[in-house]
Design a protein around this motif. Structure first.
Motif, PDB file in Angstrom:
ATOM      1  N   GLY A  73     -16.217  11.075 101.249  1.00 42.63           N
ATOM      2  CA  GLY A  73     -15.603  12.371 100.989  1.00 42.63           C
ATOM      3  C   GLY A  73     -14.112  12.387 101.277  1.00 42.63           C
ATOM      4  N   ALA A  74     -13.671  11.555 102.211  1.00 43.30           N
ATOM      5  CA  ALA A  74     -12.254  11.531 102.586  1.00 43.30           C
ATOM      6  C   ALA A  74     -11.376  10.858 101.541  1.00 43.30           C
ATOM      7  CB  ALA A  74     -12.086  10.819 103.923  1.00 43.30           C
ATOM      8  N   LEU A  75     -11.967  10.108 100.619  1.00 49.22           N
ATOM      9  CA  LEU A  75     -11.168   9.377  99.638  1.00 49.22           C
ATOM     10  C   LEU A  75     -10.294  10.291  98.786  1.00 49.22           C
ATOM     11  CD1 LEU A  75     -13.708   6.694  98.382  1.00 49.22           C
ATOM     12  CD2 LEU A  75     -11.784   6.373  99.942  1.00 49.22           C
ATOM     13  N   ARG A  76     -10.838  11.416  98.366  1.00 48.69           N
ATOM     14  CA  ARG A  76     -10.083  12.335  97.513  1.00 48.69           C
ATOM     15  C   ARG A  76      -9.949  13.718  98.145  1.00 48.69           C
ATOM     16  NH1 ARG A  76      -9.930  10.604  91.724  1.00 48.69           N
ATOM     17  NH2 ARG A  76     -10.918   8.593  91.675  1.00 48.69           N
ATOM     18  N   SER A  77     -10.203  13.804  99.430  1.00 48.06           N
ATOM     19  CA  SER A  77     -10.135  15.073 100.129  1.00 48.06           C
ATOM     20  C   SER A  77      -8.686  15.492 100.363  1.00 48.06           C
ATOM     21  CB  SER A  77     -10.853  14.961 101.478  1.00 48.06           C
ATOM     22  OG  SER A  77     -10.536  16.038 102.312  1.00 48.06           O
ATOM     23  N   THR A  78      -8.398  16.741 100.079  1.00 43.89           N
ATOM     24  CA  THR A  78      -7.051  17.265 100.304  1.00 43.89           C
ATOM     25  C   THR A  78      -6.741  17.333 101.789  1.00 43.89           C
ATOM     26  OG1 THR A  78      -7.268  18.577  98.292  1.00 43.89           O
ATOM     27  CG2 THR A  78      -5.515  19.192  99.804  1.00 43.89           C
ATOM     28  N   ILE A  79      -7.730  17.720 102.586  1.00 40.15           N
ATOM     29  CA  ILE A  79      -7.518  17.818 104.039  1.00 40.15           C
ATOM     30  C   ILE A  79      -7.236  16.442 104.626  1.00 40.15           C
ATOM     31  CG2 ILE A  79      -8.634  18.408 106.219  1.00 40.15           C
ATOM     32  CD1 ILE A  79     -10.182  20.570 104.641  1.00 40.15           C
ATOM     33  N   PRO A 129      -1.665  11.995  93.689  1.00 42.15           N
ATOM     34  CA  PRO A 129      -2.601  12.534  94.674  1.00 42.15           C
ATOM     35  C   PRO A 129      -3.912  11.750  94.798  1.00 42.15           C
ATOM     36  CG  PRO A 129      -2.649  13.865  92.697  1.00 42.15           C
ATOM     37  CD  PRO A 129      -1.556  12.848  92.507  1.00 42.15           C
ATOM     38  N   ASP A 130      -4.271  10.950  93.783  1.00 42.49           N
ATOM     39  CA  ASP A 130      -5.526  10.206  93.852  1.00 42.49           C
ATOM     40  C   ASP A 130      -5.459   9.126  94.916  1.00 42.49           C
ATOM     41  OD1 ASP A 130      -6.725  11.663  91.905  1.00 42.49           O
ATOM     42  OD2 ASP A 130      -6.332  10.234  90.292  1.00 42.49           O
ATOM     43  N   PHE A 131      -6.432   9.127  95.782  1.00 47.09           N
ATOM     44  CA  PHE A 131      -6.563   8.144  96.858  1.00 47.09           C
ATOM     45  C   PHE A 131      -5.341   8.097  97.770  1.00 47.09           C
ATOM     46  CE2 PHE A 131      -9.269   6.365  93.442  1.00 47.09           C
ATOM     47  CZ  PHE A 131     -10.492   6.494  94.072  1.00 47.09           C
ATOM     48  N   LEU A 132      -4.609   9.198  97.862  1.00 47.48           N
ATOM     49  CA  LEU A 132      -3.440   9.241  98.736  1.00 47.48           C
ATOM     50  C   LEU A 132      -3.857   9.162 100.202  1.00 47.48           C
ATOM     51  CD1 LEU A 132      -0.398   9.345  98.535  1.00 47.48           C
ATOM     52  CD2 LEU A 132      -0.512  11.825  98.671  1.00 47.48           C
ATOM     53  N   SER A 133      -5.066   9.603 100.511  1.00 48.17           N
ATOM     54  CA  SER A 133      -5.553   9.490 101.888  1.00 48.17           C
ATOM     55  C   SER A 133      -5.702   8.025 102.282  1.00 48.17           C
ATOM     56  CB  SER A 133      -6.879  10.231 102.063  1.00 48.17           C
ATOM     57  OG  SER A 133      -7.881   9.684 101.231  1.00 48.17           O
ATOM     58  N   VAL A 134      -6.076   7.174 101.341  1.00 51.56           N
ATOM     59  CA  VAL A 134      -6.201   5.739 101.626  1.00 51.56           C
ATOM     60  C   VAL A 134      -4.824   5.143 101.894  1.00 51.56           C
ATOM     61  CG1 VAL A 134      -6.992   3.510 100.737  1.00 51.56           C
ATOM     62  CG2 VAL A 134      -8.287   5.584 100.226  1.00 51.56           C
ATOM     63  N   ARG A 135      -3.837   5.576 101.136  1.00 49.21           N
ATOM     64  CA  ARG A 135      -2.470   5.098 101.373  1.00 49.21           C
ATOM     65  C   ARG A 135      -1.951   5.585 102.729  1.00 49.21           C
ATOM     66  NH1 ARG A 135      -1.633   5.886  95.428  1.00 49.21           N
ATOM     67  NH2 ARG A 135      -1.443   3.790  94.618  1.00 49.21           N
ATOM     68  N   GLY A 136      -2.282   6.826 103.071  1.00 50.53           N
ATOM     69  CA  GLY A 136      -1.903   7.344 104.389  1.00 50.53           C
ATOM     70  C   GLY A 136      -2.554   6.557 105.504  1.00 50.53           C
ATOM     71  N   LEU A 137      -3.832   6.222 105.321  1.00 53.94           N
ATOM     72  CA  LEU A 137      -4.527   5.389 106.308  1.00 53.94           C
ATOM     73  C   LEU A 137      -3.874   4.016 106.403  1.00 53.94           C
ATOM     74  CD1 LEU A 137      -6.931   4.988 108.245  1.00 53.94           C
ATOM     75  CD2 LEU A 137      -8.246   4.215 106.255  1.00 53.94           C
ATOM     76  N   ALA A 138      -3.482   3.461 105.267  1.00 51.04           N
ATOM     77  CA  ALA A 138      -2.811   2.150 105.268  1.00 51.04           C
ATOM     78  C   ALA A 138      -1.495   2.218 106.039  1.00 51.04           C
ATOM     79  CB  ALA A 138      -2.576   1.676 103.837  1.00 51.04           C
ATOM     80  N   ILE A 139      -0.744   3.291 105.854  1.00 48.35           N
ATOM     81  CA  ILE A 139       0.511   3.462 106.604  1.00 48.35           C
ATOM     82  C   ILE A 139       0.231   3.519 108.099  1.00 48.35           C
ATOM     83  CG2 ILE A 139       2.406   5.075 107.071  1.00 48.35           C
ATOM     84  CD1 ILE A 139       2.229   5.896 104.097  1.00 48.35           C
ATOM     85  N   LEU A 140      -0.758   4.304 108.478  1.00 47.12           N
ATOM     86  CA  LEU A 140      -1.107   4.428 109.903  1.00 47.12           C
ATOM     87  C   LEU A 140      -1.559   3.090 110.485  1.00 47.12           C
ATOM     88  CD1 LEU A 140      -2.953   7.859 109.942  1.00 47.12           C
ATOM     89  CD2 LEU A 140      -0.761   7.313 111.018  1.00 47.12           C
ATOM     90  N   LEU A 141      -2.359   2.343 109.727  1.00 47.06           N
ATOM     91  CA  LEU A 141      -2.831   1.047 110.225  1.00 47.06           C
ATOM     92  C   LEU A 141      -1.684   0.051 110.372  1.00 47.06           C
ATOM     93  CD1 LEU A 141      -6.182   0.639 108.260  1.00 47.06           C
ATOM     94  CD2 LEU A 141      -5.882   1.138 110.694  1.00 47.06           C
ATOM     95  N   LEU A 142      -0.742   0.071 109.434  1.00 47.91           N
ATOM     96  CA  LEU A 142       0.401  -0.836 109.530  1.00 47.91           C
ATOM     97  C   LEU A 142       1.286  -0.487 110.735  1.00 47.91           C
ATOM     98  CD1 LEU A 142       1.341  -1.172 105.777  1.00 47.91           C
ATOM     99  CD2 LEU A 142       0.431  -2.965 107.255  1.00 47.91           C
TER     100      LEU A 142
END
Length: 178
Positions: A34-40, A88-101
């Protein structure tokens, strides 16, 4: 943070993630997919990642384009802000990638020039996470493919949970050898 604190925290995160995958398979599947495309999730992960990165930009030294740090701040802020509207698609994954880096950078800084050989358990894990974060940052839809593969069979989810739980326990144990 020092090496002991970093290793303990990383171990605890892995233990919690492993327990979540192992004992709460249905909830973890719903949450992660659900988090993949979730706005929150996008606002939280990309917002935190962007804020942390922009904080790092404000602390650039002279050797790291410090003369231009305010211009860089404005440019990167605009890129982060506009990414919510343009990709906006999969932007949460990119945000997670930034946090992990950025977290990987912090962990590696705490292990830099430390004597104990057991720190290599932590550093090896962090390099694996960094490679995965770079891959997922470039191809975020692969996270969807990975989650579909992971939750296709119960033994994959349980095995992944056991691996994360076991490695977390090993890291916690290794931290007491420093």
């Amino acid at each position: 943070m020092n090496l002991f604190q970093t290793t303990i925290s990383t171990g605890l995160i892995l233990v919690l993630l492993g327990v979540f995958l192992l004992f709460f398979r249905g909830h973890s599947e719903t949450l992660f997919k659900g988090a993949l495309r979730s706005t929150i999730a996008t606002v939280i992960l990309m917002g935190l990642g962007s804020a942390w990165f922009l904080l790092k930009v404000t602390h650039l030294g002279e050797a790291d384009l410090g003369h231009y740090k305010y211009w860089l701040f404005v440019g990167f802020f605009l890129i982060a802000f506009l990414s919510f509207f343009t990709v906006p698609d999969f932007l949460s994954v990119r945000g997670l990638a930034i946090l992990l880096l950025l977290a990987g950078d912090t962990v590696l800084d705490s292990a830099y020039m430390q004597e104990p050989i057991a720190r290599l358990l932590l550093v090896s894990w962090v390099y694996l996470v960094i490679v995965a974060a770079m891959y997922l940052g470039a191809l975020p839809y692969r996270m969807r493919d990975f989650l579909n593969w992971l939750y296709l069979r119960n033994w994959r989810t349980a095995g992944s949970g056991l691996i994360l739980l076991g490695y977390g326990v090993v890291l916690i144990g290794a931290s007491f050898t420093y």
